[in-house]
Motif scaffolding. Structure first.
Motif, PDB file in Angstrom:
ATOM      1  N   VAL A  89       0.924  -1.377  -0.217  1.00  0.00           N
ATOM      2  CA  VAL A  89       0.194   0.073   0.009  1.00  0.00           C
ATOM      3  C   VAL A  89       0.846   1.054  -0.121  1.00  0.00           C
ATOM      4  CG1 VAL A  89      -1.799   1.169   1.180  1.00  0.00           C
ATOM      5  CG2 VAL A  89      -1.919  -1.331   1.202  1.00  0.00           C
ATOM      6  N   VAL A  90       1.946   1.088   1.018  1.00  0.00           N
ATOM      7  CA  VAL A  90       2.761   2.500   0.853  1.00  0.00           C
ATOM      8  C   VAL A  90       3.388   2.645  -0.405  1.00  0.00           C
ATOM      9  CG1 VAL A  90       4.912   3.221   1.775  1.00  0.00           C
ATOM     10  CG2 VAL A  90       3.153   2.059   3.188  1.00  0.00           C
ATOM     11  N   ARG A  91       3.967   1.508  -1.036  1.00  0.00           N
ATOM     12  CA  ARG A  91       4.724   1.484  -2.358  1.00  0.00           C
ATOM     13  C   ARG A  91       3.527   2.252  -3.266  1.00  0.00           C
ATOM     14  NH1 ARG A  91       5.486  -0.515  -7.224  1.00  0.00           N
ATOM     15  NH2 ARG A  91       7.595  -0.753  -7.990  1.00  0.00           N
ATOM     16  N   PHE A  92       2.463   1.736  -3.313  1.00  0.00           N
ATOM     17  CA  PHE A  92       1.626   2.281  -4.313  1.00  0.00           C
ATOM     18  C   PHE A  92       1.275   3.936  -4.197  1.00  0.00           C
ATOM     19  CE2 PHE A  92      -2.942   3.494  -5.344  1.00  0.00           C
ATOM     20  CZ  PHE A  92      -2.980   3.118  -6.667  1.00  0.00           C
ATOM     21  N   ALA A  93       1.220   4.171  -2.952  1.00  0.00           N
ATOM     22  CA  ALA A  93       0.935   5.579  -2.490  1.00  0.00           C
ATOM     23  C   ALA A  93       2.014   6.662  -2.910  1.00  0.00           C
ATOM     24  CB  ALA A  93       0.506   5.832  -1.112  1.00  0.00           C
ATOM     25  N   VAL A  94       3.391   6.060  -2.600  1.00  0.00           N
ATOM     26  CA  VAL A  94       4.379   6.980  -2.783  1.00  0.00           C
ATOM     27  C   VAL A  94       5.511   6.608  -4.113  1.00  0.00           C
ATOM     28  CG1 VAL A  94       4.697   7.154  -0.314  1.00  0.00           C
ATOM     29  CG2 VAL A  94       5.995   5.405  -1.202  1.00  0.00           C
ATOM     30  N   VAL A  95       5.148   5.539  -4.668  1.00  0.00           N
ATOM     31  CA  VAL A  95       5.630   5.220  -5.762  1.00  0.00           C
ATOM     32  C   VAL A  95       5.142   5.090  -7.337  1.00  0.00           C
ATOM     33  CG1 VAL A  95       7.503   3.707  -7.071  1.00  0.00           C
ATOM     34  CG2 VAL A  95       7.750   4.062  -4.669  1.00  0.00           C
ATOM     35  N   SER A  96       4.011   3.968  -7.180  1.00  0.00           N
ATOM     36  CA  SER A  96       3.254   3.935  -8.281  1.00  0.00           C
ATOM     37  C   SER A  96       2.317   4.875  -8.840  1.00  0.00           C
ATOM     38  CB  SER A  96       2.635   2.525  -8.083  1.00  0.00           C
ATOM     39  OG  SER A  96       3.160   1.317  -7.861  1.00  0.00           O
ATOM     40  N   LEU A  97       1.693   5.364  -7.836  1.00  0.00           N
ATOM     41  CA  LEU A  97       0.515   6.313  -8.333  1.00  0.00           C
ATOM     42  C   LEU A  97       1.074   7.825  -8.468  1.00  0.00           C
ATOM     43  CD1 LEU A  97      -2.306   7.371  -8.426  1.00  0.00           C
ATOM     44  CD2 LEU A  97      -2.418   7.733  -5.834  1.00  0.00           C
ATOM     45  N   PRO A  98       2.265   8.320  -7.825  1.00  0.00           N
ATOM     46  CA  PRO A  98       2.800   9.673  -8.491  1.00  0.00           C
ATOM     47  C   PRO A  98       3.456   9.465  -9.685  1.00  0.00           C
ATOM     48  CG  PRO A  98       3.963   8.647  -6.399  1.00  0.00           C
ATOM     49  CD  PRO A  98       2.712   7.734  -6.631  1.00  0.00           C
ATOM     50  N   ALA A  99       4.148   8.259  -9.900  1.00  0.00           N
ATOM     51  CA  ALA A  99       4.864   7.759 -11.027  1.00  0.00           C
ATOM     52  C   ALA A  99       3.955   8.014 -12.179  1.00  0.00           C
ATOM     53  CB  ALA A  99       5.555   6.727 -10.920  1.00  0.00           C
ATOM     54  N   ALA A 100       2.508   7.427 -11.924  1.00  0.00           N
ATOM     55  CA  ALA A 100       1.711   7.411 -12.970  1.00  0.00           C
ATOM     56  C   ALA A 100       1.127   8.882 -13.468  1.00  0.00           C
ATOM     57  CB  ALA A 100       0.377   6.750 -12.674  1.00  0.00           C
ATOM     58  N   PHE A 101       0.888   9.658 -12.169  1.00  0.00           N
ATOM     59  CA  PHE A 101       0.628  10.911 -12.634  1.00  0.00           C
ATOM     60  C   PHE A 101       1.632  11.808 -13.296  1.00  0.00           C
ATOM     61  CE2 PHE A 101      -2.577  10.941  -8.918  1.00  0.00           C
ATOM     62  CZ  PHE A 101      -3.650  10.760  -9.580  1.00  0.00           C
TER      63      PHE A 101
END
Length: 335
Positions: A89-101
């Motif tokens: 969950v943390v990786r999604f919030a601080v890596v995957s999601l901001p990278a997608a944006f």
């Protein structure tokens, strides 16, 4: 100057095949003792080096697929036993999601500029044309809307925030889901921009432009940005069909589609925030300037999230796509 020496695939396979088979065997076992667990990690590191060597010197598709499959199974076994769910969950919030944006930031800025232009043109046209005002709505209805309905719409409360969130999430979902068509996001974006601009133009025609800006700015800064991001994501998906880059068109489309899902999840959260602002700030009794400051801070926080965390994640190689062991193996193709 160093030169990379080509690898003899047959000889390389003969020398290391036993290690690959052993790693596959250990990955398939239900239970491992301490020594076997250490061996699993050691072999994983060794085979990862083998895969890197093959990819850089002799990218044989069959061997790359074989080694990737072995590593995926081993990675799942290693990570599955020790990686807590909260870390994902943390990786999604601080890596995957901001990278997608972050990867669609220029698309988002371009969409924003285009939509603002449409809104301004529509607003000026409505404000300066009696015929455009009449086409928008009848005179009596306009006066009722300007004098009462527009301001009374923003009724503070969690129920109102929920309704706003649902409506905006629907618009964003339509832009994302229809992205593959190319036309649908453009249509949604144009209609939304023209409608906002026309309402602003009508309010300006009745001398209430300041009321319009005061009530739409606090939540609208983030809310409209989310709509623009959704449209940009949809258009980026369509563009992957037109220009897949060095990947096969189906592979590029799949990767873009997975990153788009990540973007969609993030937009749900961002729109929830804008819904809370609209539900509890826009229609509140706060000073008008304080409402706008709150809206501006929320938008600034969003873009700081995108550029700071997203930029860092992007430089580390993140794109918003799933991890390799989650998305499966991408087969290397020649030519």
């Amino acid at each position: 100057m160093r030169q990379t020496t080509a690898v003899d695939i047959d000889a390389f396979t003969t020398v290391h095949s036993a290690e690959w088979d052993r790693l596959r065997e250990l990955s398939a076992r239900r239970r491992l003792d301490g020594a076997e667990s250490d061996e699993l990690v050691r072999l994983y590191q060794s085979v990862a080096t083998h895969l890197s060597t093959v990819r850089s010197t002799a990218p044989d598709p069959a061997l790359v697929t074989r080694l990737s499959d072995v590593l995926n199974r081993a990675r799942t076994r290693i990570a599955g036993a020790h990686e807590p769910a909260w870390r994902e969950v943390v990786r999604f919030a601080v890596v995957s999601l901001p990278a997608a944006f972050y990867r669609i930031r220029w698309w988002t800025h371009a969409v924003t500029a285009a939509c603002l232009l449409v809104a301004v043109v529509a607003g000026v046209h409505v404000a300066s044309s009696e015929e455009a005002l009449d086409a928008l709505m009848p005179s009596a209805q306009r006066e009722q809307y300007v004098n009462e309905a527009f301001a009374s719409y923003y009724d503070p409360g969690i129920g109102f925030a929920g309704v706003v969130w649902t409506n905006n999430a629907r618009i964003a979902a339509l832009s994302v889901a229809g992205g593959i068509t190319g036309f649908f996001p453009l249509m949604v974006l144009y209609q939304n921009a023209a409608q906002v601009g026309a309402i602003g133009g009508m309010m300006a025609a009745y001398g209430e432009l300041d009321l319009f800006l005061t009530l739409i700015t606090p939540h609208g800064l983030l809310e409209l940005t989310c709509i623009f991001v959704a449209g940009a994501a949809g258009l980026r998906l369509f563009w992957s069909l037109i220009d897949p880059g060095h990947l096969r068109r189906t592979v590029a489309l799949a990767a873009e589609g997975r990153a788009l899902i990540t973007t969609a999840v993030g937009l749900v959260v961002a729109l929830a925030v804008s819904g809370l602002v609209e539900g509890f700030v826009t229609g509140s009794g706060l000073y008008w300037w304080l409402k706008i400051v709150i809206g501006a801070l929320v938008l600034a926080a969003f873009w700081a999230y995108v550029y700071v965390l997203g930029g860092r994640a992007s430089r580390a190689g993140a794109t918003g796509d799933l991890a390799e062991h989650e998305r499966g193996v991408t087969v290397v193709t020649a030519g």
